[in-house]
Design a protein around this motif. Structure first.
Motif, PDB file in Angstrom:
ATOM      1  N   VAL A 259       0.872  -1.175   0.000  1.00  0.00           N
ATOM      2  CA  VAL A 259       0.000   0.000   0.000  1.00  0.00           C
ATOM      3  C   VAL A 259       0.908   1.223   0.000  1.00  0.00           C
ATOM      4  O   VAL A 259       1.687   1.421   0.933  1.00  0.00           O
ATOM      5  N   PRO A 260       0.853   2.045  -1.036  1.00  0.00           N
ATOM      6  CA  PRO A 260       1.831   3.127  -1.211  1.00  0.00           C
ATOM      7  C   PRO A 260       1.721   4.220  -0.162  1.00  0.00           C
ATOM      8  O   PRO A 260       0.753   4.281   0.616  1.00  0.00           O
ATOM      9  N   PRO A 261       2.719   5.122  -0.132  1.00  0.00           N
ATOM     10  CA  PRO A 261       2.689   6.248   0.819  1.00  0.00           C
ATOM     11  C   PRO A 261       1.449   7.117   0.615  1.00  0.00           C
ATOM     12  O   PRO A 261       0.878   7.180  -0.471  1.00  0.00           O
ATOM     13  N   GLY A 262       1.070   7.811   1.690  1.00  0.00           N
ATOM     14  CA  GLY A 262      -0.027   8.764   1.611  1.00  0.00           C
ATOM     15  C   GLY A 262      -1.398   8.148   1.618  1.00  0.00           C
ATOM     16  O   GLY A 262      -2.382   8.807   1.282  1.00  0.00           O
ATOM     17  N   THR A 263      -1.503   6.874   2.017  1.00  0.00           N
ATOM     18  CA  THR A 263      -2.795   6.188   2.040  1.00  0.00           C
ATOM     19  C   THR A 263      -3.372   6.120   3.447  1.00  0.00           C
ATOM     20  O   THR A 263      -4.552   6.381   3.662  1.00  0.00           O
ATOM     21  N   GLY A 264      -2.550   5.743   4.410  1.00  0.00           N
ATOM     22  CA  GLY A 264      -3.027   5.626   5.781  1.00  0.00           C
ATOM     23  C   GLY A 264      -2.096   4.788   6.618  1.00  0.00           C
ATOM     24  O   GLY A 264      -1.048   4.333   6.154  1.00  0.00           O
ATOM     25  N   ILE A 265      -2.467   4.590   7.873  1.00  0.00           N
ATOM     26  CA  ILE A 265      -1.694   3.791   8.824  1.00  0.00           C
ATOM     27  C   ILE A 265      -2.124   2.332   8.690  1.00  0.00           C
ATOM     28  O   ILE A 265      -3.314   2.034   8.546  1.00  0.00           O
TER      29      ILE A 265
ATOM     30  N   ALA B  70      -2.418  14.198  11.547  1.00  0.00           N
ATOM     31  CA  ALA B  70      -1.968  13.047  10.753  1.00  0.00           C
ATOM     32  C   ALA B  70      -2.994  11.924  10.885  1.00  0.00           C
ATOM     33  O   ALA B  70      -2.843  11.032  11.718  1.00  0.00           O
ATOM     34  N   PRO B  71      -4.052  11.943  10.079  1.00  0.00           N
ATOM     35  CA  PRO B  71      -5.079  10.905  10.178  1.00  0.00           C
ATOM     36  C   PRO B  71      -4.555   9.538   9.763  1.00  0.00           C
ATOM     37  O   PRO B  71      -3.565   9.419   9.038  1.00  0.00           O
ATOM     38  N   GLY B  72      -5.275   8.511  10.197  1.00  0.00           N
ATOM     39  CA  GLY B  72      -4.889   7.154   9.856  1.00  0.00           C
ATOM     40  C   GLY B  72      -5.403   6.687   8.519  1.00  0.00           C
ATOM     41  O   GLY B  72      -4.972   5.650   8.020  1.00  0.00           O
ATOM     42  N   SER B  73      -6.340   7.444   7.920  1.00  0.00           N
ATOM     43  CA  SER B  73      -6.788   7.118   6.569  1.00  0.00           C
ATOM     44  C   SER B  73      -7.380   8.364   5.937  1.00  0.00           C
ATOM     45  O   SER B  73      -7.747   9.328   6.620  1.00  0.00           O
ATOM     46  N   ARG B  74      -7.501   8.333   4.613  1.00  0.00           N
ATOM     47  CA  ARG B  74      -8.042   9.474   3.883  1.00  0.00           C
ATOM     48  C   ARG B  74      -9.523   9.687   4.175  1.00  0.00           C
ATOM     49  O   ARG B  74     -10.058  10.787   3.959  1.00  0.00           O
ATOM     50  N   VAL B  75     -10.195   8.665   4.673  1.00  0.00           N
ATOM     51  CA  VAL B  75     -11.612   8.812   5.010  1.00  0.00           C
ATOM     52  C   VAL B  75     -11.797   9.876   6.084  1.00  0.00           C
ATOM     53  O   VAL B  75     -12.795  10.604   6.088  1.00  0.00           O
ATOM     54  N   VAL B  76     -10.837  10.000   6.995  1.00  0.00           N
ATOM     55  CA  VAL B  76     -10.953  10.981   8.082  1.00  0.00           C
ATOM     56  C   VAL B  76     -11.085  12.388   7.516  1.00  0.00           C
ATOM     57  O   VAL B  76     -11.962  13.166   7.930  1.00  0.00           O
ATOM     58  N   THR B  77     -10.224  12.740   6.572  1.00  0.00           N
ATOM     59  CA  THR B  77     -10.321  14.082   6.004  1.00  0.00           C
ATOM     60  C   THR B  77     -11.602  14.243   5.185  1.00  0.00           C
ATOM     61  O   THR B  77     -12.154  15.345   5.107  1.00  0.00           O
ATOM     62  N   ASP B  78     -12.084  13.146   4.600  1.00  0.00           N
ATOM     63  CA  ASP B  78     -13.360  13.218   3.874  1.00  0.00           C
ATOM     64  C   ASP B  78     -14.480  13.642   4.813  1.00  0.00           C
ATOM     65  O   ASP B  78     -15.273  14.543   4.485  1.00  0.00           O
ATOM     66  N   TYR B  79     -14.598  13.000   5.976  1.00  0.00           N
ATOM     67  CA  TYR B  79     -15.726  13.350   6.834  1.00  0.00           C
ATOM     68  C   TYR B  79     -15.510  14.659   7.597  1.00  0.00           C
ATOM     69  O   TYR B  79     -16.474  15.358   7.924  1.00  0.00           O
ATOM     70  N   LEU B  80     -14.264  15.026   7.860  1.00  0.00           N
ATOM     71  CA  LEU B  80     -14.017  16.340   8.453  1.00  0.00           C
ATOM     72  C   LEU B  80     -14.378  17.446   7.465  1.00  0.00           C
ATOM     73  O   LEU B  80     -14.945  18.481   7.840  1.00  0.00           O
ATOM     74  N   ASP B  81     -14.048  17.229   6.193  1.00  0.00           N
ATOM     75  CA  ASP B  81     -14.436  18.187   5.154  1.00  0.00           C
ATOM     76  C   ASP B  81     -15.959  18.269   5.046  1.00  0.00           C
ATOM     77  O   ASP B  81     -16.542  19.363   4.972  1.00  0.00           O
ATOM     78  N   ALA B  82     -16.604  17.087   5.035  1.00  0.00           N
ATOM     79  CA  ALA B  82     -18.059  17.052   4.878  1.00  0.00           C
ATOM     80  C   ALA B  82     -18.764  17.760   6.034  1.00  0.00           C
ATOM     81  O   ALA B  82     -19.840  18.346   5.850  1.00  0.00           O
ATOM     82  N   ALA B  83     -18.174  17.699   7.208  1.00  0.00           N
ATOM     83  CA  ALA B  83     -18.761  18.338   8.388  1.00  0.00           C
ATOM     84  C   ALA B  83     -18.440  19.831   8.462  1.00  0.00           C
ATOM     85  O   ALA B  83     -18.925  20.520   9.366  1.00  0.00           O
TER      86      ALA B  83
ATOM     87  N   ILE C 264      -2.383  15.557  16.664  1.00  0.00           N
ATOM     88  CA  ILE C 264      -3.467  14.587  16.452  1.00  0.00           C
ATOM     89  C   ILE C 264      -2.891  13.562  15.491  1.00  0.00           C
ATOM     90  O   ILE C 264      -2.692  13.827  14.310  1.00  0.00           O
ATOM     91  N   THR C 265      -2.587  12.386  16.022  1.00  0.00           N
ATOM     92  CA  THR C 265      -1.730  11.448  15.295  1.00  0.00           C
ATOM     93  C   THR C 265      -2.022  10.025  15.725  1.00  0.00           C
ATOM     94  O   THR C 265      -2.622   9.793  16.770  1.00  0.00           O
ATOM     95  N   SER C 266      -1.608   9.090  14.938  1.00  0.00           N
ATOM     96  CA  SER C 266      -1.535   7.657  15.229  1.00  0.00           C
ATOM     97  C   SER C 266      -2.841   6.922  15.011  1.00  0.00           C
ATOM     98  O   SER C 266      -3.919   7.480  14.987  1.00  0.00           O
ATOM     99  N   CYS C 267      -2.676   5.595  14.877  1.00  0.00           N
ATOM    100  CA  CYS C 267      -3.804   4.699  14.650  1.00  0.00           C
ATOM    101  C   CYS C 267      -4.756   4.651  15.828  1.00  0.00           C
ATOM    102  O   CYS C 267      -5.949   4.423  15.663  1.00  0.00           O
TER     103      CYS C 267
ATOM    104  N   GLY D 207       0.097  14.730   6.909  1.00  0.00           N
ATOM    105  CA  GLY D 207       0.420  13.438   6.312  1.00  0.00           C
ATOM    106  C   GLY D 207      -0.534  12.380   6.792  1.00  0.00           C
ATOM    107  O   GLY D 207      -1.205  12.543   7.818  1.00  0.00           O
ATOM    108  N   TYR D 208      -0.617  11.280   6.031  1.00  0.00           N
ATOM    109  CA  TYR D 208      -1.382  10.115   6.457  1.00  0.00           C
ATOM    110  C   TYR D 208      -0.368   9.082   6.936  1.00  0.00           C
ATOM    111  O   TYR D 208       0.151   8.285   6.148  1.00  0.00           O
ATOM    112  N   GLY D 209      -0.067   9.098   8.216  1.00  0.00           N
ATOM    113  CA  GLY D 209       0.949   8.196   8.750  1.00  0.00           C
ATOM    114  C   GLY D 209       1.089   8.388  10.237  1.00  0.00           C
ATOM    115  O   GLY D 209       0.421   9.222  10.852  1.00  0.00           O
ATOM    116  N   CYS D 210       1.989   7.626  10.828  1.00  0.00           N
ATOM    117  CA  CYS D 210       2.158   7.625  12.285  1.00  0.00           C
ATOM    118  C   CYS D 210       2.752   8.937  12.798  1.00  0.00           C
ATOM    119  O   CYS D 210       2.422   9.405  13.878  1.00  0.00           O
TER     120      CYS D 210
END
Length: 924
Positions: free
Chosen positions: A178-184, A500-513, A462-465, A528-531
């Protein structure tokens, strides 16, 4: 997949995806087993060996092995219960630990070829997923360009490592990256990779079975919240599993954790997990399995459960399982899993008696604890260990008490008050000293002058799995940032903020809210999406802040939503590190200090001068839930994971080295061929005793794998820095120890390289220092080890309790071996590190109960001869240790060989797991 079926257990089940075959646990009722009384953990392991009984190698799992586990009884020791050959269905890797795995596999291909075998025999036999999540650092922060800039730097620094992984993806079967920038990796595992129930073809049939795994990160246990049994192992064990070797596991001791009640308003899942962590660490669950039960489970969302399971390494458990129930199915629907998969999970779990309802009786457990969720209160953990919970209302007192020995003004008044931190009785509290004002240093930042003093929050992450998998606390952080912005509050200018969210879904719902702009208004831009900060990739502090810390000898702090806060891990200049929920991370960034009681003191003042308190801007639980329902959808997960293995244009255009064997570059400073298999004989030699050894490190309690093998940045004057400088690498390009794990030359120089290591042989010097004996010269640990090697002197390590706690770093054992250590003698070992030592052929010895280095009078200057290894070695045999002093007196004692099973002894005899597997594969 086994085709034998000695118990007649193969049955069929109709599901939405068609008929599947499964191995019915109910057939064992005919053996006198009451399946309903067994912990779910045991049932999953029982299915695993039932399915493999009588397989291709019938000696690995026999029918008697199945009967023995089925007769599991609470209250007996693991040794009495026996040992099982667990065969996980898959392996999860992250890049810090995955790169050395790939390096080892590549070197093993060379070694098999040198031994006359087929190099392609070295190939994963079970599916492996490697998620690149540990490489991105917080170099840039506080701007809209932070994420793009940090990813750009990530690619610049890690091109050689990524080329290796691209090679592995084409050279090995069953290996996906799973390439960089995807999630933890743990959040990707929870949201996408985890299947709960897997299927595999077996002739004309499709066999269904529980999803199980091991991972090279200790927080692999996060998937336990989904009802999937998996745990962290060292990279050495993971490689063996990849190559078809069973993971030999002592029959589990299972601790039941019964929940009742419901959490109160204002309490988060993070507060719960810190309470559970403190409770279970105090109870003692190292090497045991934890399983949750009770009516309180129904009030916990699946992300809440995963947040708890994630912290298993922090309280020491092997795994922390939540049984499959209706909430599991609801989460699978929320995260966009296919309807056919959800139907399979429901029907299979019900057929196997693995599905929990509120009417399900609690299983029998070896030990049992109970927690009323209503008693949980807002908390943090720190300043040095994750199990050291401190109530929010007691943080100021706890911080002052923890550093009363360093700061005179803290050793009087409320600084000498009773510790709110119940988990760390060793925290120093000294006699009152003469009152002095806390030292302050003036700092200029972006044209603004401010002051730093003890307790200042210099990192808020705000970081980590652990927490970014949980929408409730992430949305809570966004809502708190919104309310703070609307009241005119701003984060202090000296705080390094990051998101640093654990997945791109986090920014999706923060944006939606609509919450992203408010987080950014407080400096919490996406980095970044990482630890990131949780793994020590916090990046540099602003130069003026760094200079102020040094000038004032300040005890500054970090507040992060992570799972680890060990000394020297988060940042070398930050001494006090506190774990907290994401909303509290924002709150402390606003307050700018941990020397505060946020239940009574204001966070700050609005533009009109009115005090604003935490209670004024804390979002209600109803507000959080309503927002979650409105903005989190299955479509977000389906969209983000549709191309999970594809990566961006940079990943797709990276070069892919060709060939079945890796082409080592002798000039590379990132990837070097390791020495572990050089000159490996086709058969192991005889075991030998350890004569006339010297002590390289004498340490106290709670020595973590961060102390032994740090992951963060290092300086030019360190042994690793000097090595890279000699290779022409500029200090700005050093990257981190974690990123350099593919180069043994860097890693062995970094072993015991933590700047906060306290080696009692180093005359009070903090960091990577020791005393060379018998001349007494103080020098870097690496330099001393090389001198001892030239002198032909074997080495040992001596330590206190919980040696090797923390991350599952195989380099903590590999580096120990390469420095010349033949044995480690400690009061107790953390599970994974003990296994890693055995896996590298280093002998773990444990002091007998009641004995410590101090009680025996050991000071590390002795010369040690260890006997009883060469002959009749057996599990947990008493091994004699003779410690000779310079004055011709001696100390003699017996220590327990922590070779806990026959397979441990076999691995040790071969010089480790990998030589054992390599010899087997070379023979064909």
């Amino acid at each position: 997949m086994a085709t034998q079926d000695p118990f007649g257990a193969r049955k069929t089940l109709e599901t939405a995806r068609g008929q599947v075959t499964y191995y019915d646990l109910a057939v064992l009722e005919g053996e006198g087993v009451q399946m309903g009384r067994l912990p779910v953990t045991v049932r999953i392991l029982l299915e695993n060996i039932l399915r493999h009984a009588g397989g291709a190698d019938p000696q690995i799992v026999t029918a008697e092995d199945v009967r023995a586990l089925a007769r599991w009884q609470p209250g007996t020791s693991s040794a009495q219960k026996g040992e099982i050959a667990f065969m996980p269905a898959r392996v999860l890797l992250q890049d810090f630990t995955g790169v050395p795995c790939v390096v080892d596999l590549a070197a093993m291909r060379d070694a098999v070829g040198a031994m006359g075998g087929d190099p392609k025999r070295i190939n994963p036999l079970v599916p492996a997923h490697l998620v690149i999540d540990h490489s991105v650092q917080v170099d840039l922060f506080g701007s809209a360009n932070s994420f793009a800039g940090n990813v750009e730097l990530e690619y610049e620094r890690n091109g050689e490592r990524y080329a290796l992984l691209r090679w592995a993806q084409q050279a090995f079967d069953n290996f996906n990256v799973v390439p960089p920038g995807t999630g933890i990796c743990h959040q990707v595992n929870l949201e996408y990779l985890g299947q709960v129930v897997m299927t595999e073809p077996d002739g004309a049939a499709t066999v269904a079975f529980p999803d199980t795994l091991v991972g090279t990160d200790s927080h692999t246990t996060m998937i336990n919240g989904l009802g999937v049994l998996g745990w962290g192992v060292g990279g050495i064990e993971a490689e063996a599993v990849l190559l078809g070797q069973p993971l030999y596991q002592l029959t589990p001791i299972v601790v039941g954790m019964r929940l009742t009640g419901k959490m109160q308003e204002g309490v988060t899942a993070t507060d719960l997990v810190l309470t559970v962590t403190q409770m279970l660490r105090k109870h003692g669950v190292v090497g045991k399995f934890v399983e949750f039960a009770g009516p309180g489970l129904s009030s916990l969302s699946l992300p809440d459960r995963a947040t708890i399971s994630n912290m298993s390494p922090e309280f020491g458990a092997t795994a922390t399982l939540f049984p499959v129930d209706a909430e599991t199915l609801a989460y699978m629907r929320l995260t966009g899993r296919p309807a056919e998969q959800i139907d399979l999970v429901e029907k299979y779990s019900q057929a196997q008696g693995l599905f929990r309802t509120d009417a399900t009786p609690d299983p029998e457990f070896d030990e049992k604890l109970e927690l009323d969720l209503a008693t949980v209160e807002p908390s943090l953990a720190g300043p040095r260990r994750p199990q050291d919970r401190v109530a929010l209302k007691g943080l100021k007192q706890g911080f002052r008490a923890a550093y009363a020995d360093r700061i005179p003004s803290f050793s009087n008044g409320d600084g000498a008050a009773a510790m709110a931190n119940e988990g760390d009785p060793s925290t120093p509290v000294v006699a009152p000293a003469t009152p002095t004002a806390p030292h302050t240093v003036t700092v200029a930042l972006d044209g603004e002058t401010t002051t730093l003093t003890h307790g200042a929050v210099t990192i808020a992450a705000i970081t980590s799995c652990t927490n970014t998998s949980n929408p409730s606390v992430m949305i809570g952080a966004g809502l708190l940032a919104k309310k703070a912005t609307e009241r005119g509050l701003h984060v202090k200018p000296y705080v390094k903020t990051s998101l640093a969210p654990g997945s791109r879904v986090v920014t999706d719902y923060l944006d939606a809210a609509g919450l992203t702009p408010f987080l950014e208004a407080q400096g919490f831009h996406l980095t970044g999406y990482g630890c990131q900060t949780c793994i020590g990739n916090s990046g540099p502090l602003p130069e003026s802040v760094s200079e102020a810390i040094t000038e004032g000898d300040l005890v500054v702090s970090a507040v992060l939503s992570g799972n680890r806060n060990f000394e020297g891990r988060v940042h070398g200049e930050v001494r006090a590190n506190y774990l907290a929920s994401p909303p509290l991370v924002v709150a402390f960034a606003l307050a700018g200090t941990v020397d505060i009681n946020l239940t009574t003191d204001p966070l700050g003042h609005d533009p009109n001068g009115a005090a604003v308190y935490l209670r004024d801007i804390w979002p209600s639980q109803d507000e959080i839930v309503q927002t979650m329902r409105a903005v989190v959808s299955p479509e977000q997960f389906q969209h983000e994971y549709a191309q999970v293995f594809t990566g961006d244009a940079r990943w797709q255009t990276l070069p892919v080295p060709a060939g079945d064997r890796f082409a080592w570059d002798a000039e590379s400073t990132y990837v070097r061929k390791p020495p572990f298999f050089e000159g490996l004989a086709t058969e192991p030699g005889a075991l030998s005793d350890i004569p006339d050894a010297r002590v390289l490190v004498l340490a106290g309690d709670s020595i973590t794998t961060d102390h032994i093998s740090p992951a963060g940045n290092f300086k030019a004057d360190s042994p690793a820095g000097k090595y890279l400088t000699a290779k022409g690498v500029a200090a700005r390009d050093f990257n981190s120890y974690g990123a350099r794990r593919g180069n043994h030359e860097v890693m062995m120089r970094g072993t015991f390289g933590n700047t906060r290591l306290h080696n009692l042989l180093a005359e009070g010097k903090e960091g990577y220092w020791t005393r060379h004996l018998p001349d007494g010269e103080i020098m870097p640990i690496y330099d001393a080890a090389m001198r001892y090697e030239a002198e032909g002197t074997p080495l040992i390590i001596i330590a206190g309790k919980d040696y090797g706690m923390g991350s599952s770093r195989d380099w903590a054992a590999k580096g120990t071996l390469l420095l010349g250590a033949r044995a480690v003698i400690a009061e107790s070992f953390e599970r994974i590190h003990r296994s890693n030592l055995v896996g590298m052929g280093v002998l773990p010895l444990q002091f007998q109960p009641g004995q410590t280095p101090a009680s025996l009078g050991l000071d590390g200057h002795e010369q040690y001869t260890i006997t009883g290894v060469a002959a009749d070695l057996s599990p947990r045999k008493l091994i004699h240790v003779h410690a000779a002093r310079a004055d011709d007196t001696a100390i003699d004692f017996d220590a327990i060989a922590r070779l806990d099973s026959l397979i441990d002894i076999e691995y040790y005899r071969h010089g480790g797991i990998l030589p054992f597997v390599l010899r087997r594969l070379a023979r064909g």
